[in-house]
Design a protein around this motif. Structure first.
Motif, PDB file in Angstrom:
ATOM      1  N   THR A 240       0.796  -1.229   0.000  1.00  0.00           N
ATOM      2  CA  THR A 240       0.000   0.000   0.000  1.00  0.00           C
ATOM      3  C   THR A 240       0.826   1.276   0.000  1.00  0.00           C
ATOM      4  O   THR A 240       0.302   2.344  -0.322  1.00  0.00           O
ATOM      5  N   ARG A 255      -0.495  -4.720   3.722  1.00  0.00           N
ATOM      6  CA  ARG A 255      -1.685  -5.059   4.506  1.00  0.00           C
ATOM      7  C   ARG A 255      -1.397  -6.269   5.382  1.00  0.00           C
ATOM      8  O   ARG A 255      -0.765  -7.231   4.952  1.00  0.00           O
ATOM      9  N   ARG A 262      -2.026  -1.851   8.667  1.00  0.00           N
ATOM     10  CA  ARG A 262      -0.857  -1.734   7.793  1.00  0.00           C
ATOM     11  C   ARG A 262       0.386  -2.060   8.609  1.00  0.00           C
ATOM     12  O   ARG A 262       0.555  -1.576   9.726  1.00  0.00           O
TER      13      ARG A 262
END
Length: 387
Positions: A240, A255, A262
């Motif tokens: 991410t 993830r 996170r």
């Protein structure tokens, strides 16, 4: 010869020598003028072509690696890579060390660490700037330029805002339509090293050796291997955030497997995709904005602004399962930027704050004339040996 024939024809019609208003002489002179004009036009055209070819060879030579092609990138030609100065340039007046360790920008004005003031021209509203070896790379919405220390500048790219500079400040990756270009940055412009076709909905975010890391938005991150140009980037939605390059890999966020948090991770290219090789710190509440501090030059520490403080996170210890975090009280609207491997800089309207990973901090006054809406300029340099 045509001239002799004309003279003989006119001489046969008169018994006296040609007068001042000599018809034959007039015709001959007109012919000579016309030939001289055509010859001069040809010389000008040849000279212009030679200048363009020479300028192109000078500014675009020296590809990397040696077996890869060099040349102007699609979308702009040799003229846009030429040495172009926008506006009058006055030699900057040497100043004194500000003690901040980073340059400061406000609008189109740049205050350097040694106390000089330069103007960032030619791009309209400045949206990004980096200090690189030999100068600065800066941009507006649709143009990237290179600023030299003497205040002159040259266009690097002029048609798109999808671009990234390598962590050592030596290379530029930029995307025009569906073509990703990689070029070496120099005072004369760009030396194109490679080009590869990529999906239209991607953009470069980092350069790591022979790979360019690209983002696909919600589809995650992938990479383009310049040595295998036929291979399209396979993006991993579990990745991410990319904070930066460290060694032969990356540091970013992934993830949590089976969860929604996170986690900090060391990310490596494996099997054509970016995959986490090690992760941890899922409970640190790290945010996805990679520009809010980011990675230290050597990749060991991560800075994140958190309200009235800046959090400094030891990446290695967190990945080993520890909670290693140092906080620096520094309420500011200025995003923190690393000045060196162990010092991050932030501040407020009145002064600059230098925070160190050992927990110490130092307040430094702003240079004279800096307005309230100032920002720090990241410095991109090659890491020290062994890092």
């Amino acid at each position: 010869m045509l001239e002799d024939s004309l003279r003989e024809m006119f001489a046969a019609q008169v018994d006296t020598p040609p007068v001042a208003d000599d018809p034959a002489g007039t015709v001959i002179r007109r012919g000579r003028v016309a030939r001289r004009r055509r010859a001069m036009g040809s010389l000008v055209a040849v000279g212009a072509a030679l200048v363009l070819v020479t300028a192109g060879a000078a500014s675009l030579g020296g590809g990397w690696p040696p077996d890869r092609r060099s040349g102007p990138a699609a979308g702009f030609g040799v003229d846009s890579l030429a040495d172009v100065t926008v506006g009058p340039v006055e030699p900057p007046t040497p100043g004194r060390d500000t003690g901040i360790g980073l340059d400061i920008r406000s609008g189109d004005q740049l205050w350097t660490t040694d106390g000089r003031r330069l103007t960032l021209t030619g791009v309209g509203e400045v949206t990004r700037i980096y200090r690189v070896p030999g100068g600065w790379v800066y941009a507006g919405a649709r143009e990237v330029r290179f600023l030299r220390p003497d205040g002159s500048s040259v266009t690097l790219s002029g048609e798109d805002d999808r671009w990234a500079v390598s962590s050592d400040g030596d290379q530029l990756a930029f995307q025009l339509d569906t073509t990703l270009h990689v070029a070496r940055i120099g005072p004369a412009g760009l030396a194109l090293m490679d080009s590869v076709e990529v999906p239209a909905n991607t953009w470069p975010v980092a350069i790591a050796a022979d790979r360019v890391v690209v983002s696909g938005g919600s589809r995650g991150y992938g990479f383009v291997d310049l040595a295998r140009q036929a291979q399209q980037p396979a993006r991993n939605a579990a990745v991410t955030t990319i904070y930066g390059v460290r060694g032969d890999g990356l540091v970013g966020l992934v993830r949590e497997e089976g969860g929604s948090r996170r986690c900090l991770a060391r990310i490596v290219p494996t099997g054509g995709k970016l995959q986490p090789a090690q992760s941890g710190g899922c409970g640190l509440g790290l945010r996805a904005e990679a520009t809010e501090g980011g990675l230290a030059p050597d990749g060991r520490w991560l800075a994140e602004r958190r309200g009235a403080e800046v959090a400094l996170i030891d990446v290695d210890r967190v990945l080993d399962g520890e909670t290693a975090l140092v906080t620096c009280p520094a309420a500011s609207d200025v995003p923190p930027v690393w000045a060196d491997d162990r010092t991050v800089v932030t501040g407020n309207d009145a002064h600059v704050v230098r925070c160190r990973t050992d927990g110490t901090e130092e307040a430094v006054p702003l240079p004279e004339g800096v307005p309230e809406d100032w920002q720090l300029v990241p410095r991109l340099t090659a890491p020290a040996d062994g890092q």
